[in-house]
Design an enzyme around this catalytic site. Sequence first.
Site, short mmCIF file in Angstrom:
data_model
loop_
_atom_site.label_atom_id
_atom_site.label_comp_id
_atom_site.label_asym_id
_atom_site.label_seq_id
_atom_site.Cartn_x
_atom_site.Cartn_y
_atom_site.Cartn_z
CB SER A 151 -1.08 -0.07 1.19
OG SER A 151 -1.98 1.00 1.25
CG HIS B 162 -5.85 -2.18 1.15
ND1 HIS B 162 -5.37 -1.85 -0.18
CD2 HIS B 162 -5.22 -1.37 2.01
CE1 HIS B 162 -4.26 -1.03 0.03
NE2 HIS B 162 -4.24 -0.71 0.96
#
Length: 412
Positions: free
Chosen positions: A182, A387
């Site tokens: 990320s 995620h």
Amino acid sequence: MFRYFITTILVFSSNYCYAEISDEIFYRNIQRITDPSILEDARLDTFTLIRKYGYPCEIHRVYTEDGYILEMHRVPNGKYNAKKGPKPVVLLQHGLLSSSAEWVLMTPGKGLAYILAEIGYDVWMGNARGNTYSRHHKSLVATSSEFWKFSWHEIGYYDLPAMIDYVIKETGAPKIQYIGFSQGTTVFWVMTSTRPEYNDKVSAMQALAPVVYLRNVRSPLVKAIAPFTNTLEIIFKLLGKNELLPNGKINELAGQTVCVEEAITQFLCTNLLFLVCGFNEEQLNKTMLPVVMGHTPAGSSTRQFVHFGQIYKSDEFLQFNHGWIKNKFVYGTFRPPAYNLSAIRTPAFLHYADNDWLSTPNDVHRLSRSLKSVVGKFKVPMPEFNHLDFVFAINATNYIYSRLINIMEQFK
Ligand SMILES: *[C@@H]1O[C@H](CO)[C@@H](O)[C@H](O)[C@H]1NC(C)=O
Ligand SMILES: *[C@@H]1O[C@H](CO)[C@@H](O)[C@H](O)[C@H]1NC(C)=O
Ligand SMILES: *[C@@H]1O[C@H](CO)[C@@H](O)[C@H](O)[C@H]1NC(C)=O
């Protein structure tokens, strides 16, 4: 006794906010957990946690050009594979609101740092300025607003190069490999575009849930806040000063879309990380939640959020927007300059997932079109994969790590 564990420190720049998860919610959920070892994992720091599981760990302090003191954690070899001598070196860089703990929370056999150490890598884990482990500066104190005047730009421009130079010097390796999750990918693109010489210090980069373009984000919380990003004040108002999630706008919005009336999700709703990223019921090991909660959020500046919000709004990968007058002063132009993606040369492999709320497939495709250094792009073969699953999923090894390791072996 559980004081340390119960409290979660969340830091917003210019104001130092100390947020506490409601004790009541915490205890209601914690009582169901009987394993004292898990409770212990929740409050140990990365170093002690790794040692607890019988792995070697070292702490290293790295100084950045602009005076921040970062703490790195190194697992030089495995527990079962304790081979010494020269090894391939890898640097793992965590995401927003997180820390080096991200790579080991899920215990040996599951955490990526342990897996890599066992197959013969010398594993280094970075900690960005402002998180639990990197709250020191040569002259500034972490309670001053001056300390928090940074976004992920500074993490990419100062922190990563300092850590990479340190690791190369310490290990003698000519090049290292890099894995980012990320924001850990965003800072890599910042570094390699603004300081192109660092392209040559990394032989390959694995991007887990890469983040550059954000136009298609699906996180309700992010979409709700993004329009206000240029107004720090409004963000402060929304987040409240002393509470993590006051009963205000955010809770309302998040409550409708993320939280349902069930104990486990209510528990998650007390954590900003899950509010921003969502979660995948099937791949989340609920027994391990207290450990995740104990280590995140690990601190970040408001500017990191604001800068991401600006990217979402402008739909371009630009440096921090200070407002046009200050931009002229800082950059010489009224508009912040774009990061020069053509300067990026390190071979990159993008790993993304269909149900990722932040690193969405369309934005990843766009990134791979704009980056000529992308060698491979891989979709996780599970439609529900979200995620945080990239680091916390029960099946992360089968779905991602095994492929990632196969690729890495070719760059040793
Ligand atoms: C969840 O975590 C617990 C505690 O570490 C572990 O014993 C269990 O096997 C894990 N469950 C799954 C499905 O991986
Ligand atoms: C971007 O990087 C490329 C490759 O290094 C270079 O040729 C180009 O001039 C750069 N563009 C800008 C605007 O700096
Ligand atoms: C996921 O992990 C569990 C527990 O480790 C295992 O039993 C299962 O077969 C795995 N599922 C997949 C699809 O790999």
